[in-house]
Design an enzyme around this catalytic site. Structure first.
Site, mmCIF file in Angstrom:
data_model
loop_
_atom_site.group_PDB
_atom_site.id
_atom_site.type_symbol
_atom_site.label_atom_id
_atom_site.label_comp_id
_atom_site.label_asym_id
_atom_site.label_seq_id
_atom_site.Cartn_x
_atom_site.Cartn_y
_atom_site.Cartn_z
ATOM 1 N N ASP A 1 2.508 2.006 3.962
ATOM 2 C CA ASP A 1 1.702 3.210 3.751
ATOM 3 C C ASP A 1 2.611 4.406 3.488
ATOM 4 O OD1 ASP A 1 -0.540 4.696 3.338
ATOM 5 O OD2 ASP A 1 -1.325 4.558 5.370
ATOM 6 N N GLU B 1 0.873 -1.193 0.000
ATOM 7 C CA GLU B 1 0.000 0.000 0.000
ATOM 8 C C GLU B 1 0.900 1.229 0.000
ATOM 9 O OE1 GLU B 1 -2.906 2.572 2.746
ATOM 10 O OE2 GLU B 1 -3.215 0.417 3.007
ATOM 11 N N PHE C 1 -5.130 17.383 5.278
ATOM 12 C CA PHE C 1 -3.991 16.649 5.837
ATOM 13 C C PHE C 1 -3.282 17.485 6.900
ATOM 14 C CE2 PHE C 1 0.570 15.613 5.770
ATOM 15 C CZ PHE C 1 0.512 14.267 6.099
ATOM 16 N N HIS D 1 -9.160 1.262 -0.264
ATOM 17 C CA HIS D 1 -8.338 2.250 0.439
ATOM 18 C C HIS D 1 -9.213 3.423 0.870
ATOM 19 C CE1 HIS D 1 -5.399 5.516 0.878
ATOM 20 N NE2 HIS D 1 -4.506 4.574 1.108
#
Length: 347
Positions: free
Chosen positions: A306, A12, A31, A180
């Site tokens: 990730d 991922e 974010f 996801h």
């Protein structure tokens, strides 16, 4: 070409093609809430996402990552409400990623992006990406945002019957689908909405697994895997928390009053043991991984990082200290990924 030492396989791991910089910047303030929206021309990780063959590869070499499966960062085509634009976004990203992987196929493979505005578009691009471009799976960033006219946007979820042709194609192609998370669409960030008034829970810590776990439960319970038993789905972040709730989910789902009317033949645990695998992406929790191995089986658990949202250094430092038996560590760290994705690597 020098032989690459065996190491972990991470699946991922996000990238961004240069054409995606503009839409990626839209989530910069989600974010990092401290960013001035008027100056958010780039996401905080733009440079790392654009890099594949320099800093990323150097870190892989330094810390023992043998191979990465790369995917266009979220939301990709799932964030584009216009059908034609979403279809083009996915196709262009796939062409770009295939070309990048071809520069170093011993270290990188790719996931296909697809538009999920309808099953037919998704199936056509999935076939092209897998059969012509050599992708090893399909990456879906939760629900698809769709244009409903004017300024209105809706959502599409893939448990709906209209997506059966897509799942049939996935089964025929024999590649996994990775589900996801994504940030909410704009309408769910307005004042008075559940996230608009609680922006502190947005993102990976809470909102990602809340939203995506619902979608996974829906796909399981809708009978998708009954109609397409060969479909394999992967969920990161230790299965978005679902393995830790399986006993209770099954306990109520199997009660006679529920069982008599539920759309699926089996309960949630069955599908997690036959159709769903989980990864350690961004959830470097040894006790949690051991629980998942015990709950859904060793063959269903895979390593992931990730990157770049979590670092190669932190993930690999954790992994090297995980106290699993050698055979279990090899299965999670690399062998399960080679088998599930049919990667061109030696076991």
């Amino acid at each position: 070409m020098a032989k690459v030492p065996k190491g972990t396989i991470a699946i991922e791991e996000a990238v961004l093609n240069p054409d995606g910089v503009s839409w990626m910047a839209e989530s910069a303030t989600l974010f990092n809430p401290g960013v001035d929206p008027s100056k958010a021309s780039n996401h905080g990780h733009t440079a790392l996402l654009l890099d594949i063959h320099e800093s990323r590869l150097a870190k892989m070499d330094a810390h023992g990552v043998e191979y990465m499966l790369l995917s266009l960062t979220s939301p990709g085509a799932q964030g584009e409400p216009n059908r034609d634009k979403a279809r083009k976004l996915a196709a262009d990203a796939n062409d770009w990623l295939a070309a990048e992987v071809a520069k170093n196929p011993a270290r990188f493979g790719g996931f296909a992006s697809v538009s999920m505005h309808n099953a037919e578009d998704a199936a056509v691009e999935a076939r092209r990406a897998v059969r012509e471009l050599g992708m090893y799976g399909i990456m879906l960033n939760d629900y698809q945002v769709v244009d409903q006219g004017g300024d209105s946007e809706g959502k599409k979820y893939y448990d709906a019957a209209e997506y059966d042709p897509f799942w049939k194609t996935v089964e025929e192609l024999g590649v996994p689908v990775y589900l996801h998370p994504r940030y909410p669409q704009a309408r769910d960030l307005q004042a008075g909405t559940r996230y608009g008034d609680r922006k502190q829970i947005l993102g990976a810590a809470v909102q990602f697994h809340l939203d995506l776990s619902m979608h996974i439960y829906a796909i399981c319970s809708a009978g998708v895997f009954d109609r397409h038993p060969g479909v394999q789905v992967v969920a990161g972040h230790l299965g978005e928390g679902i393995p830790f709730n399986l006993w209770r989910a099954d306990h109520w789902y199997n009660k006679p009053v529920k069982k008599a009317t539920r759309p699926s033949k089996e309960d949630y645990s069955y599908y997690f043991k036959h159709n769903i695998s989980i990864t350690t992406s961004g959830d470097f929790n040894t006790a949690g991984l051991k629980f998942c191995i015990n709950e859904i089986g060793l063959d269903r658990c895979l390593y992931s990082i990730d990157y770049p949202y979590d670092t190669i250094e932190e993930a690999q430092a954790w992994w090297k200290g995980v106290d699993l038996p050698d055979d279990q560590k090899d299965a999670v760290g690399r062998a399960n990924a080679i088998r599930l994705f049919k990667l061109p690597l030696n076991p």
